[in-house]
Design a protein around this motif. Structure first.
Motif, mmCIF file in Angstrom:
data_model
loop_
_atom_site.group_PDB
_atom_site.id
_atom_site.type_symbol
_atom_site.label_atom_id
_atom_site.label_comp_id
_atom_site.label_asym_id
_atom_site.label_seq_id
_atom_site.Cartn_x
_atom_site.Cartn_y
_atom_site.Cartn_z
ATOM 1 N N VAL B 108 46.115 38.925 33.503
ATOM 2 C CA VAL B 108 47.207 38.550 33.983
ATOM 3 C C VAL B 108 47.169 37.641 35.299
ATOM 4 O O VAL B 108 48.187 36.991 35.358
ATOM 5 C CB VAL B 108 48.150 39.728 34.505
ATOM 6 C CG1 VAL B 108 47.480 40.414 35.590
ATOM 7 C CG2 VAL B 108 49.567 39.546 34.299
ATOM 8 N N VAL B 109 46.123 37.786 35.794
ATOM 9 C CA VAL B 109 45.906 36.951 37.052
ATOM 10 C C VAL B 109 45.850 35.338 36.594
ATOM 11 O O VAL B 109 46.215 34.647 37.212
ATOM 12 C CB VAL B 109 44.367 37.392 37.805
ATOM 13 C CG1 VAL B 109 44.494 36.124 38.915
ATOM 14 C CG2 VAL B 109 44.727 38.607 38.359
ATOM 15 N N LYS B 110 45.069 35.436 35.500
ATOM 16 C CA LYS B 110 45.139 33.966 34.503
ATOM 17 C C LYS B 110 46.408 33.329 34.157
ATOM 18 O O LYS B 110 46.589 32.609 34.285
ATOM 19 C CB LYS B 110 43.977 33.964 33.702
ATOM 20 C CG LYS B 110 42.465 33.977 34.176
ATOM 21 C CD LYS B 110 42.059 32.501 34.552
ATOM 22 C CE LYS B 110 41.068 32.422 35.336
ATOM 23 N NZ LYS B 110 40.923 31.221 36.001
ATOM 24 N N ARG B 111 47.242 34.463 33.815
ATOM 25 C CA ARG B 111 48.562 34.254 33.263
ATOM 26 C C ARG B 111 49.221 33.458 34.353
ATOM 27 O O ARG B 111 49.905 32.595 34.227
ATOM 28 C CB ARG B 111 49.125 35.616 32.838
ATOM 29 C CG ARG B 111 48.554 35.883 31.463
ATOM 30 C CD ARG B 111 49.537 35.826 30.240
ATOM 31 N NE ARG B 111 48.527 35.962 29.176
ATOM 32 C CZ ARG B 111 48.600 35.645 27.891
ATOM 33 N NH1 ARG B 111 49.653 34.639 27.572
ATOM 34 N NH2 ARG B 111 48.124 36.018 26.992
ATOM 35 N N MET B 112 49.072 34.058 35.708
ATOM 36 C CA MET B 112 49.903 33.573 36.655
ATOM 37 C C MET B 112 49.635 31.823 36.932
ATOM 38 O O MET B 112 50.388 31.253 37.555
ATOM 39 C CB MET B 112 49.440 34.201 37.776
ATOM 40 C CG MET B 112 50.067 35.710 37.801
ATOM 41 S SD MET B 112 49.605 36.718 39.244
ATOM 42 C CE MET B 112 50.118 38.449 38.803
ATOM 43 N N ALA B 157 40.208 41.054 41.733
ATOM 44 C CA ALA B 157 39.750 40.191 43.122
ATOM 45 C C ALA B 157 38.901 39.158 42.755
ATOM 46 O O ALA B 157 39.066 37.913 43.031
ATOM 47 C CB ALA B 157 39.570 40.951 44.180
ATOM 48 N N PHE B 158 38.198 39.191 41.872
ATOM 49 C CA PHE B 158 36.876 38.041 41.698
ATOM 50 C C PHE B 158 37.350 37.271 40.291
ATOM 51 O O PHE B 158 36.710 36.372 40.078
ATOM 52 C CB PHE B 158 35.480 38.902 41.323
ATOM 53 C CG PHE B 158 35.132 39.303 42.614
ATOM 54 C CD1 PHE B 158 34.233 38.458 43.194
ATOM 55 C CD2 PHE B 158 35.250 40.456 43.001
ATOM 56 C CE1 PHE B 158 33.457 39.039 44.589
ATOM 57 C CE2 PHE B 158 34.752 41.017 44.218
ATOM 58 C CZ PHE B 158 33.854 40.102 45.018
ATOM 59 N N MET B 159 38.398 37.540 39.756
ATOM 60 C CA MET B 159 38.738 37.135 38.386
ATOM 61 C C MET B 159 39.092 35.621 38.809
ATOM 62 O O MET B 159 38.635 34.793 37.741
ATOM 63 C CB MET B 159 40.231 37.649 37.825
ATOM 64 C CG MET B 159 40.566 37.187 36.400
ATOM 65 S SD MET B 159 39.070 37.484 35.281
ATOM 66 C CE MET B 159 39.648 36.092 34.222
ATOM 67 N N ASN B 160 39.742 35.196 39.749
ATOM 68 C CA ASN B 160 40.285 33.797 39.916
ATOM 69 C C ASN B 160 39.032 32.979 40.339
ATOM 70 O O ASN B 160 39.421 31.773 40.827
ATOM 71 C CB ASN B 160 41.542 33.550 40.401
ATOM 72 C CG ASN B 160 42.720 33.050 39.428
ATOM 73 O OD1 ASN B 160 42.295 32.997 38.344
ATOM 74 N ND2 ASN B 160 43.980 33.054 39.849
ATOM 75 N N ASN B 161 37.865 33.875 40.670
ATOM 76 C CA ASN B 161 36.951 32.942 41.408
ATOM 77 C C ASN B 161 37.389 32.183 42.648
ATOM 78 O O ASN B 161 37.099 31.141 43.039
ATOM 79 C CB ASN B 161 36.293 31.969 40.310
ATOM 80 C CG ASN B 161 34.895 31.678 40.393
ATOM 81 O OD1 ASN B 161 34.374 32.584 41.213
ATOM 82 N ND2 ASN B 161 34.224 30.766 39.490
ATOM 83 N N SER B 162 38.029 33.151 43.429
ATOM 84 C CA SER B 162 38.482 32.830 44.602
ATOM 85 C C SER B 162 37.369 32.504 45.618
ATOM 86 O O SER B 162 36.503 33.419 45.408
ATOM 87 C CB SER B 162 39.847 33.231 45.069
ATOM 88 O OG SER B 162 39.267 34.544 45.265
ATOM 89 N N SER B 163 37.333 31.755 46.626
ATOM 90 C CA SER B 163 36.196 31.686 47.809
ATOM 91 C C SER B 163 36.303 32.897 48.724
ATOM 92 O O SER B 163 35.410 33.214 49.535
ATOM 93 C CB SER B 163 36.340 30.441 48.481
ATOM 94 O OG SER B 163 37.595 30.244 48.814
ATOM 95 N N ILE B 164 37.499 33.512 48.810
ATOM 96 C CA ILE B 164 37.754 34.541 49.917
ATOM 97 C C ILE B 164 38.124 35.788 49.221
ATOM 98 O O ILE B 164 39.108 35.830 48.555
ATOM 99 C CB ILE B 164 38.993 34.151 51.088
ATOM 100 C CG1 ILE B 164 38.273 32.969 51.593
ATOM 101 C CG2 ILE B 164 39.095 35.334 52.013
ATOM 102 C CD1 ILE B 164 39.457 32.247 52.470
ATOM 103 N N ILE B 165 37.527 36.900 49.656
ATOM 104 C CA ILE B 165 37.977 38.207 49.377
ATOM 105 C C ILE B 165 38.165 38.815 50.517
ATOM 106 O O ILE B 165 37.771 39.059 51.341
ATOM 107 C CB ILE B 165 36.609 39.128 48.544
ATOM 108 C CG1 ILE B 165 36.102 38.234 47.425
ATOM 109 C CG2 ILE B 165 36.846 40.311 48.110
ATOM 110 C CD1 ILE B 165 36.944 38.298 46.126
ATOM 111 N N LEU B 166 39.348 39.937 50.105
ATOM 112 C CA LEU B 166 40.062 40.428 51.302
ATOM 113 C C LEU B 166 40.352 41.939 50.922
ATOM 114 O O LEU B 166 40.828 42.042 49.615
ATOM 115 C CB LEU B 166 41.477 40.130 51.745
ATOM 116 C CG LEU B 166 41.455 38.514 52.581
ATOM 117 C CD1 LEU B 166 42.836 38.295 52.762
ATOM 118 C CD2 LEU B 166 40.554 38.421 53.774
#
Lengths: 373, 231
Positions: B108-112, B157-166
């Motif tokens: 669903v994160v990818k769907r967004m 949280a890691f799905m979108n391969n973002s650079s920051i994890i909170l």
């Protein structure tokens, strides 16, 4: 779409219940529209079937055929008026018929007896038998529903309370007037029946009830000015002048309007409550990056899918109901009406979901943080 | 620069006529591959810090630079895009979407962002398998244990391969075995995938997994040199 479908599948029972209510509302809307359509057909099918634009009544008759009496002698004057293309005289009466030779105590049949001139545009298309003929004054065309009552071509009919007789020479279809099946007869024969009592024609020579005109550019006010004692109205007004017509259709349309408003509220409240329940969930989705549009799309498409399926089930149920309804029910489903009301229900449910969408845009993604449930 | 940079950030709330300083001139810089913990009593302002770092709140003053972009001037819509593309949130256990399976939670994160490709699906499977959820891909959150749910949230949280994890109190509703397991996994993924990560926690047992530790108190951020000493 993705979220919408997943949630519909996960919460089957919850959505089935909401869907069921929409099904019931849609079902009722369609049945009412069929009933309304059937009643209005029964009430004024013959007038609606007329390929006419205007109807000329006697002045002061408030567009009612039974209150209007005019002399056929003005017909040539009417024909000469500007933009009048065709003109046909018309007379109506009520009566009860009985098959000749039938035994005492047998059921009589109520009918509307309409006088027309053979060969004019008022003569309906035959489905069986021969057309009206001035030389055969006895001959009448009967609506085919009379077949179900046991009447056939060649039957001689006696009229209740009259010495006149008719003979069925042909059948026509979908001709009802004042909720009654129609017998078309010649104007002369209609006068013999309707004005049998001396003086009942107010002393008017060759009396008719009204003249029906063809001609789209007719100026009704001009016509009323040029000829004394007449009142020209559109065909639509003449239909509304039929006894009970306005009241019947008015009642049905009022119920339909209420139903549609009620369904709008039910759907919007349901989804609003669901949305409020999911406030935290939507907050989380917004926190992980969902835009308002993404969530709004999910809700609107959910409402759309649910309403579409429910309305389709409603339509199926309506046709199923129509199939088991007794023949005599004035129920007439019009495909165009079904499509219009179906589309109206869909549009209204989608619009009512916008109420929830407004709520979503106000959800703060911060609600997702620092809360243990 | 990449990573997360907070420069002299303050946040002031108005409560009636009083002004409450939730963050007072906080500066913090986190590089890729660093796992930072922030501890502190409740009301210390650590949630506010996480909200500001996570593009959920605007700072009153100061600069918040995420991957080289100052987010102070961004609109609501742009912020939500920053959250989607640049930040992975690990929220508390129950914050999964109840009607989505474990795999769909990630998709669903990818769907967004648009559509889901075959590569996305295999990446999601790979992530979940790494986190030990390979056998639970088609389970709903209600069919998972608390630890499994939190691991799903980590994968999301890691799905979108973002650079920051909170991570916001990721161990709040877990027993201590599960808690160790979860923080260990976060630490492992942060290192393996080279993320800049912040974890806000009450749980001082988890600090051993972090590179640096800060303590937040009354809006002030202090570096803790040796956390063992501070405990």
């Amino acid at each position: 779409m993705f979220l919408a479908l997943k949630e519909l599948r996960y919460g089957k029972l919850r959505f089935a219940m909401i869907g069921f209510i929409i099904v019931l509302v849609a079902w009722l809307v369609f049945i009412l529209s069929g009933l309304g359509n059937g009643l209005s057909t029964l009430s004024a099918a013959t007038i609606k079937n007329m390929d006419a634009d205007y109807v000329v009544f006697e002045e002061g008759s408030s567009s009612s055929f039974s209150k209007s009496m005019l002399s056929e002698s003005i017909s040539s004057d009417l024909k000469d008026q500007a933009n009048v293309e065709e003109m046909a005289p018309f007379g109506s009466a009520m009566g009860a018929i009985l098959k000749e030779g039938s035994e005492e105590g047998e059921d009589k049949t109520d009918v509307a007896i309409l006088g027309i001139s053979p060969g004019t545009f008022l003569e309906p298309k035959l489905i069986e038998g021969k057309p009206l003929d001035e030389k055969n004054q006895l001959g009448v065309l009967a609506n085919d529903t009379l077949k179900e009552e046991g009447y056939t071509i060649g039957d001689t009919l006696t009229l209740d309370g009259s010495t006149e007789k008719f003979q069925i020479i042909g059948f026509v279809e979908n001709e009802t007037y004042n909720h009654l099946p129609v017998l078309f007869t010649t104007l002369d024969h209609w006068r013999l029946y309707n004005f049998a009592a001396p003086g009942s024609n107010n002393g008017i020579e060759d009396v008719v009830n009204a003249f029906v005109l063809q001609g789209t550019d007719i100026d009704a006010a001009e016509l009323d000015k040029n000829l004394d004692g007449i009142e020209t109205v559109t065909k639509g007004q003449a239909v509304n002048g039929m006894p009970g017509y306005k009241e019947e259709t008015g009642t049905i349309y009022m119920m339909l309007a209420f139903l549609i408003v009620i369904s709008a509220f039910i759907i919007s409240v349901f989804f609003y409550v669901l949305t409020i329940q999911k406030t935290n969930q939507f907050g989380v989705m917004k926190a992980i990056g969902a835009s308002n549009g993404f969530i709004a799309k999910a809700i609107v498409s959910q409402v759309f899918i649910l309403s579409l399926v429910s309305v389709l089930i409603g339509i199926a149920l309506t046709y199923a109901t129509a199939a088991v309804m007794p023949d005599g029910m004035p129920f007439d489903l019009d495909v165009t009406l079904v499509i219009i009301f179906g589309a109206a229900l869909l549009v209204i449910s989608v619009l009512s979901s916008l109420f929830s969408v407004r709520k979503i845009t106000k959800i703060d993604p911060l609600t997702a943080l620092g809360r243990v449930e | 620069m990449t990573g997360l940079l907070l420069k002299n950030v303050s946040k002031v709330y108005k409560e009636g006529n009083e002004e409450v300083k939730a963050m007072d001139n906080v500066s913090l810089s986190i590089e890729q591959g660093e796992f930072v913990a922030i501890i502190g009593p409740s009301g210390s302002g650590k949630s506010t810090l996480l909200s500001i770092a996570g593009a959920l709140l605007h700072a009153s003053t100061g600069e918040v630079i995420i991957n080289g972009t100052d987010i102070a001037s961004l609109s609501e819509k742009q912020l939500s895009n920053v959250r989607l593309k640049e930040i992975g949130f690990i929220l508390q256990t129950s914050n999964l979407i109840p009607y989505l399976t474990v795999l769909d939670q990630l998709l669903v994160v990818k769907r967004m962002t648009g559509s889901v490709s075959v590569a996305d699906k295999s990446f999601a499977r790979e992530l979940l398998t790494e986190l030990g959820l390979g056998a639970k891909l088609n389970n709903y959150p209600s069919q998972l244990s608390g630890g499994e749910r939190q691991r799903t949230a980590i994968a999301r949280a890691f799905m979108n391969n973002s650079s920051i994890i909170l991570a916001d109190e990721p161990t709040a509703s877990l027993d201590s075995n599960r808690a160790h397991e979860v923080v260990q996994l976060i630490s492992k993924e942060v290192k393996a995938r080279d993320k800049a990560a912040i974890m806000v926690t009450h749980d001082e047992r988890m600090l051993g997994y972090c590179d640096r530790i800060y303590r937040m108190e009354d809006g002030l951020l202090k570096h803790v040199e040796n956390h063992q000493a501070s405990v």
